[in-house]
Design an enzyme around this catalytic site. Structure first.
Site, mmCIF file in Angstrom:
data_model
loop_
_atom_site.group_PDB
_atom_site.id
_atom_site.type_symbol
_atom_site.label_atom_id
_atom_site.label_comp_id
_atom_site.label_asym_id
_atom_site.label_seq_id
_atom_site.Cartn_x
_atom_site.Cartn_y
_atom_site.Cartn_z
ATOM 1 N N LYS A 197 28.227 36.108 7.194
ATOM 2 C CA LYS A 197 28.545 35.302 8.087
ATOM 3 C C LYS A 197 27.233 34.555 8.746
ATOM 4 O O LYS A 197 27.323 33.321 8.910
ATOM 5 C CB LYS A 197 28.978 35.994 9.155
ATOM 6 C CG LYS A 197 30.364 36.559 8.995
ATOM 7 C CD LYS A 197 30.887 37.146 10.553
ATOM 8 C CE LYS A 197 32.410 37.498 10.089
ATOM 9 N NZ LYS A 197 32.777 38.559 9.080
ATOM 10 N N ARG B 119 40.414 33.195 0.038
ATOM 11 C CA ARG B 119 41.511 33.576 -0.531
ATOM 12 C C ARG B 119 42.652 33.035 0.013
ATOM 13 O O ARG B 119 42.332 32.307 1.193
ATOM 14 C CB ARG B 119 41.413 35.293 -0.329
ATOM 15 C CG ARG B 119 41.389 35.440 0.947
ATOM 16 C CD ARG B 119 41.552 37.253 1.536
ATOM 17 N NE ARG B 119 41.347 37.498 2.602
ATOM 18 C CZ ARG B 119 42.012 37.624 3.546
ATOM 19 N NH1 ARG B 119 43.011 36.780 3.540
ATOM 20 N NH2 ARG B 119 41.604 37.891 4.778
#
Length: 636
Positions: A116, A297
């Site tokens: 992140k 994804r």
């Protein structure tokens, strides 16, 4: 185009991928663990390969076994679905190195967005708005505390390798920072083997907005508009919708353009999601929507995007992975109507949402709407995997119609004896805040007990179950419970034709009354009943109640036409509530008989006086013994 595809996943998403592959003429290979040997995705695929014991760490998470299964069956490509190995850059590279097609983004793209802190730096460089915070390398307690003080409280501590709500702590005051940091780092280390953290400004009225993006190997990147996933419980999404309510065209254009820039910054291919946090204290504004992370994804909530765009995202994934360009250009994509998805989990809200496992003896999801599931009636819900058993998706012309249609679908569905969050979902959709789109990620926590479904069925639901038995038209001798007309329960001239059924539900013995007026509430619903194996299921506001009838003659009201109260079966009198000479009202309990491990309250058939009492507490009685006599009250 590939001709054979292995799906490295299970359950609902495996079945979803198999469905599209079959429509495209692509053969499919399923993989399965011991627990999934008879699972729906195994039954649905053209071939299936066993890859190990039930724990995911010994089967679905072992990349070598999955690649070996692809080689063994001649599969040319591997689709990872979501979860498990779907965002594992090492596995993606191993698939490619094995000479197979990886249905997903490049390993380098997965790596770029995997941490992140690095992702936020990259996004800032790409001109994507990022939440104010700290992503520095100095992880000392002193530096982190200093940065938190500078950002201003409340502040959010997040594990840089986190996901799924793990490794996150909100800190409201400086005095709590060090303890929260220690706890967050400990959880991050255990979950991700990485205890580094970043800091973010806590958004006080947060909404979770995400944009579906898609890239190909020809340099094209498009967006398929936004979704709102604000309704969350403990950082897990519960209900998702597309488009986001309150999103105006100008804001949509800015945030979707930022998402495309984010995807291009990592040379993205395939399906991905750019997740944003919005400060909605003054509505949705582009200058108050900040990048959180990218999911490299397909997302669980992808169906709502498919419904409003008319696009099959799995088909796009397979085409792009085969080297084809994205089928549509940006100006060929548009929003059509509104879609809402509810995640139906096998869990018990009354027990803190603990997973509920076991056999799906009764499983019916109303099929007027789209249902994506990985189970059928008779399947087992295993304790080894995520408890989501289905996604119910509705698509309509506007938000409120879609919301009501989804509530109606839940009210016509049932799962038993496995418990689900159906009643909880119904309450969420029916809440005034959700109806008015007053959404924040903390709404469920804020509403709290107001969203908890009832533990026991209402009187109306119980009467509906009684009526369902009557409507089955069984011969009297075949009935699973006594359905006696009123004249056999203490007849009175001109009395109503009432039938009474003794039922049990969730450990409680209940009396259901069915007369000619019971059916009148059915239109008001929401009730749905089904009879199977002499059982009745009534769904009340999304919560399914299974009613079973005790063996024949286990009736809680037993009397003769002349006012004599008869024992309906051999048993023991465990309570006597009246004495000779007492005045009683119709329906008043006279005594309690225990038989066959159940208690049966015997009640007065009409207003009157107890003229004889032959029973006493502790006494054993035989079937049809006269226990007491009630003389009708005078009409004078």
């Amino acid at each position: 185009m590939m001709t054979k595809l292995l799906i490295a996943n299970r359950g609902e998403i495996a079945c979803r991928i198999i469905r599209t592959a079959r429509e495209m003429g692509i053969a499919t290979v399923a993989v399965y663990s011991d627990a999934d040997a008879k699972a729906l995705h195994v039954r649905s695929a053209d071939e299936a390969v066993h890859i190990g014991p039930s724990p995911a760490a010994e089967s679905y998470l072992v990349g070598e076994k999955i690649i070996a299964a692809a080689k063994e069956t001649g599969a040319e490509a591997i689709h990872p679905g979501y979860g498990f190995l779907s965002e594992n850059a090492g596995f993606a590279q191993a698939v490619i190195d094995a000479g197979l097609i990886w249905v997903g983004p490049k390993p380098s793209s997965i790596e770029a967005m995997g941490l992140k802190d690095a992702a936020k730096k990259l996004m800032r460089e790409a001109g994507v708005p990022v939440t104010p915070g700290y992503e520095g390398e100095d992880q000392s307690v002193e530096r982190l505390k200093q940065e938190a003080d500078a950002i201003g409280y409340p502040v959010l501590i997040k594990a840089v390798a986190g996901g799924g709500g793990k490794g996150m702590r909100k800190v409201d005051a400086a005095a709590d920072f060090e303890a929260s940091l220690e706890s967050c780092k400990r959880e991050a280390k255990a979950s991700f083997s990485n205890d580094e953290v970043l800091l973010e400004k806590w958004i006080t009225s947060p909404r979770h907005i995400e944009v579906q993006v898609f890239g190909d190997s020809h340099g094209n990147v498009v967006h398929l508009f936004e979704r709102d996933c604000s309704l969350q419980r403990r950082h897990q999404k519960v209900i998702e919708e597309a488009p986001a309510p309150g999103m105006d065209e100008a804001t949509r254009e800015e945030i979707c353009a930022a998402a495309v820039r984010a995807a291009k910054a990592v040379d993205y291919e395939g399906a991905g999601t750019i997740e944003f946090i919005a400060d909605a204290s003054e509505g949705l504004r582009a200058d108050r929507i900040f990048f959180m992370e990218m999911n490299t994804r397909l997302q669980v909530e992808h169906p709502v995007t498919e419904e409003i765009t008319g696009v099959d995202l799995v088909e796009w994934q397979l085409r792009v992975a085969s080297g084809e360009p994205i089928p549509l250009k940006q100006d060929e994509l548009s929003i059509n109507g509104w879609a809402i998805e509810a995640r139906l989990y096998a869990e018990d809200p009354a027990k803190g949402f603990l997973p509920s496992t076991g056999r799906l003896e009764h499983f019916y999801l109303h099929d007027e709407e789209r249902v994506d599931t990985g189970v059928e009636e008779g399947d087992e819900i295993s304790p080894f995997y995520d408890p989501m058993i289905a996604k119910v998706i509705v698509h309509s012309g506007d938000r409120d119609t879609a919301r009501i249609d989804l509530m109606r679908t839940l009210s016509k569905s049932f799962v038993s004896p496995v418990r689900t969050n159906g009643g909880f979902l119904y309450a969420c959709l029916g809440s005034e805040d959700f109806s008015q789109a007053n959404l924040t990620t903390g709404l469920i926590e804020q509403l709290g007990e107001l969203l908890m479904p009832p533990e026991q069925p209402s009187k109306a639901a119980t009467d509906r179950a009684a009526l369902a038995f009557l409507e089955a038209d069984f011969a009297f001798d075949d009935l699973p419970a006594v359905l006696l007309p009123e004249e056999q329960l203490g007849f009175r001239l001109n009395g109503s034709a009432k039938r009474t059924v003794v039922l049990s539900s969730r450990g409680q013995t209940l009396i259901g009354n069915a007369d000619q007026n019971v059916g009148s509430f059915r239109l008001a619903g929401p009730f749905h009943s089904a009879i199977s194996d002499q059982k009745v299921i009534v769904t009340e506001f999304g919560e399914a109640f299974l009613f079973e009838a005790p063996p024949r003659f286990e009736i809680g009201v037993a009397s003769a036409a002349d006012g004599a109260i008869l024992a309906p079966m051999p048993g023991k009198v465990i309570a006597v509530d009246v004495a000779e000479g007492d005045a009683v009202n119709a329906g008043q309990r006279l005594m309690v008989l225990e038989a066959m491990k159940m208690e049966h309250a015997l009640t007065a058939p009409f207003d009157g006086t107890v003229t004889e009492l032959a029973a006493c507490t502790g006494g054993q009685v035989q079937v049809e013994a006269v226990l007491c006599v009630v003389e009708p009250a005078s009409d004078e």
